[in-house]
Design an enzyme around this catalytic site. Structure first.
Site, PDB file in Angstrom:
ATOM      1  N   ARG A  43      -5.688  -5.172 -15.624  1.00 50.74           N
ATOM      2  CA  ARG A  43      -6.370  -4.318 -14.653  1.00 50.74           C
ATOM      3  C   ARG A  43      -5.734  -2.941 -14.611  1.00 50.74           C
ATOM      4  O   ARG A  43      -6.426  -1.927 -14.467  1.00 50.74           O
ATOM      5  CB  ARG A  43      -6.360  -4.964 -13.266  1.00 50.74           C
ATOM      6  CG  ARG A  43      -7.387  -6.074 -13.108  1.00 50.74           C
ATOM      7  CD  ARG A  43      -7.367  -6.654 -11.721  1.00 50.74           C
ATOM      8  NE  ARG A  43      -7.692  -5.670 -10.694  1.00 50.74           N
ATOM      9  CZ  ARG A  43      -7.478  -5.856  -9.396  1.00 50.74           C
ATOM     10  NH1 ARG A  43      -6.930  -6.976  -8.967  1.00 50.74           N
ATOM     11  NH2 ARG A  43      -7.804  -4.928  -8.528  1.00 50.74           N
ATOM     12  N   CYS A  99      -1.411  -1.057  -5.465  1.00 53.16           N
ATOM     13  CA  CYS A  99      -1.960  -2.283  -6.071  1.00 53.16           C
ATOM     14  C   CYS A  99      -3.478  -2.231  -5.923  1.00 53.16           C
ATOM     15  O   CYS A  99      -4.071  -1.170  -6.094  1.00 53.16           O
ATOM     16  CB  CYS A  99      -1.363  -3.527  -5.413  1.00 53.16           C
ATOM     17  SG  CYS A  99      -1.647  -3.657  -3.632  1.00 53.16           S
TER      18      CYS A  99
END
Length: 276
Positions: free
Chosen positions: A174, A234
Site C-alpha cells: 500500500r 498510516c
C-alpha cells in the site's frame, strides 16, 4: 507503572482499587468489538469504544475528538484523576496503541499497554468474564498536547521543508502504490519523501512487543534518523500510533498525522508518490 506491563503483572493487580483495565479493541473487518467484549473480557475491564471516540464533524475517520467530548467519555469509564489505566486489545491492528496515544495526547500520563493483549491472556488460561462492568465515574481533565498532532496544512508545508521525517506504518504494497487503497476514492501511494516501517515490525512472532534494542534496530533499518523529528502516518491514524508507542519504548518521541492517508489520499490537490 511501566508503559508496557506483562500478563503476570496484571493478574497480580486486578484488585487494585485505582486500576482501570480497558479493552480498546477495534476492527477494520466485520468483527463486532463490543459484542466480543460482552462475551469475554479480562475481569473488571471496561470497553473503550474507539469507533465512537472520533470527531463526528471531520470527514476523515478516527480523528481525535474535541477535548470535552473525550473527557466525558473517559470519565464515564472511570478514567481520570487518581486512576491508573492498562489498555489491551484483541485486534490485528493493535488498537490499544491508538487509545494509549489519545490518552497521552489529552494529558493522561499513567497509562500502559498489556503486552500480548487478550490473546496472550487467554493462551495462559487466565480468567475472563462476560457481561458489562459499570465503573465508578471519574473526573478527567483534558490537557491537550497540541504539538503531538499534525494536520494536513502542516504536512503540506513539510513536503517542501523536509523538517520532519514522515514514517508510514502501512504495509509495503500500500505504501508503494502496488496495492490499491481499500477506501473508495482514495489514491494509491504515499506522501512524497515518506519512509516505510510497517507497524507489524514492532512485534515478535508471538504477538508481544520487541525489546527496545530490537525496536531501535527496526527504525534504523527503515532509514529513520532517531536524532531528527518524526511524524507517523498510516491509513487512518491507528497503526501510526503503534510506531509512536515503539518510539516511546526507546525513549523517543514523535507526532501523529491524524488524518493520515485517508485524508491525504482522497484530496486531488495533495502531492502523491508511487514507487511500485
Amino acid at each position: 507503572m511501566e508503559t508496557l506491563v506483562s500478563t503476570e503483572w496484571l493478574a497480580g493487580h486486578l484488585a487494585d482499587p485505582d486500576l482501570v483495565i480497558a479493552d480498546a479493541s477495534y476492527h477494520l473487518t466485520p468483527r463486532d468489538a463490543a459484542a466480543e467484549f460482552a462475551a469475554a473480557h479480562i475481569p473488571g475491564a471496561v470497553f473503550l469504544n474507539l469507533k465512537a471516540l472520533a470527531d463526528p464533524d471531520h470527514p476523515a475517520p478516527m480523528m481525535l475528538p474535541r477535548p470535552d467530548a473525550f473527557a466525558a467519555a473517559m470519565g464515564a469509564l472511570g478514567i481520570g484523576e487518581g486512576r491508573r489505566v492498562v489498555l489491551y486489545d484483541d485486534s490485528d491492528i493493535r488498537t490499544a496503541a491508538r487509545a494509549w496515544w489519545m490518552l497521552r495526547t489529552m494529558g493522561f500520563a499513567d497509562v500502559a499497554i498489556l503486552d500480548g493483549g487478550l490473546a496472550k491472556w487467554r493462551a495462559e488460561a487466565r480468567p475472563t468474564e462476560a457481561g458489562d462492568h459499570r465503573p465508578c465515574p471519574a473526573t478527567f481533565t483534558p490537557r491537550p498536547a497540541i504539538d503531538a498532532v499534525r494536520d494536513k496544512a502542516a504536512m503540506l508545508a513539510n513536503v517542501t521543508s523536509g523538517a520532519e521525517q514522515v514514517v508510514d506504518a502501512r504495509g509495503a504494497p500500500r505504501f508503494s502504490g502496488a496495492e490499491a487503497d481499500p477506501r473508495p476514492g482514495v489514491a494509491a501511494g504515499h506522501i512524497p519523501g515518506a519512509l516505510n516501517l510497517p507497524y507489524g515490525r514492532m512485534f515478535q512472532a508471538d504477538g508481544t512487543w520487541k525489546s527496545p534494542d530490537a525496536i531501535r534496530a527496526e527504525f534504523d533499518a527503515a532509514g529513520i534518523d532517531l536524532d531528527r523529528p518524526i511524524v507517523a502516518s498510516c491509513g487512518s491514524g491507528i497503526t501510526a500510533s503503534v510506531l509512536l508507542f515503539g518510539l516511546d519504548r526507546i525513549g523517543q518521541g514523535g507526532a501523529l498525522y491524524d488524518g493520515s492517508w485517508s485524508e491525504w489520499g482522497i484530496d486531488p490537490e495533495t502531492p502523491k508518490e508511487v514507487t511500485a
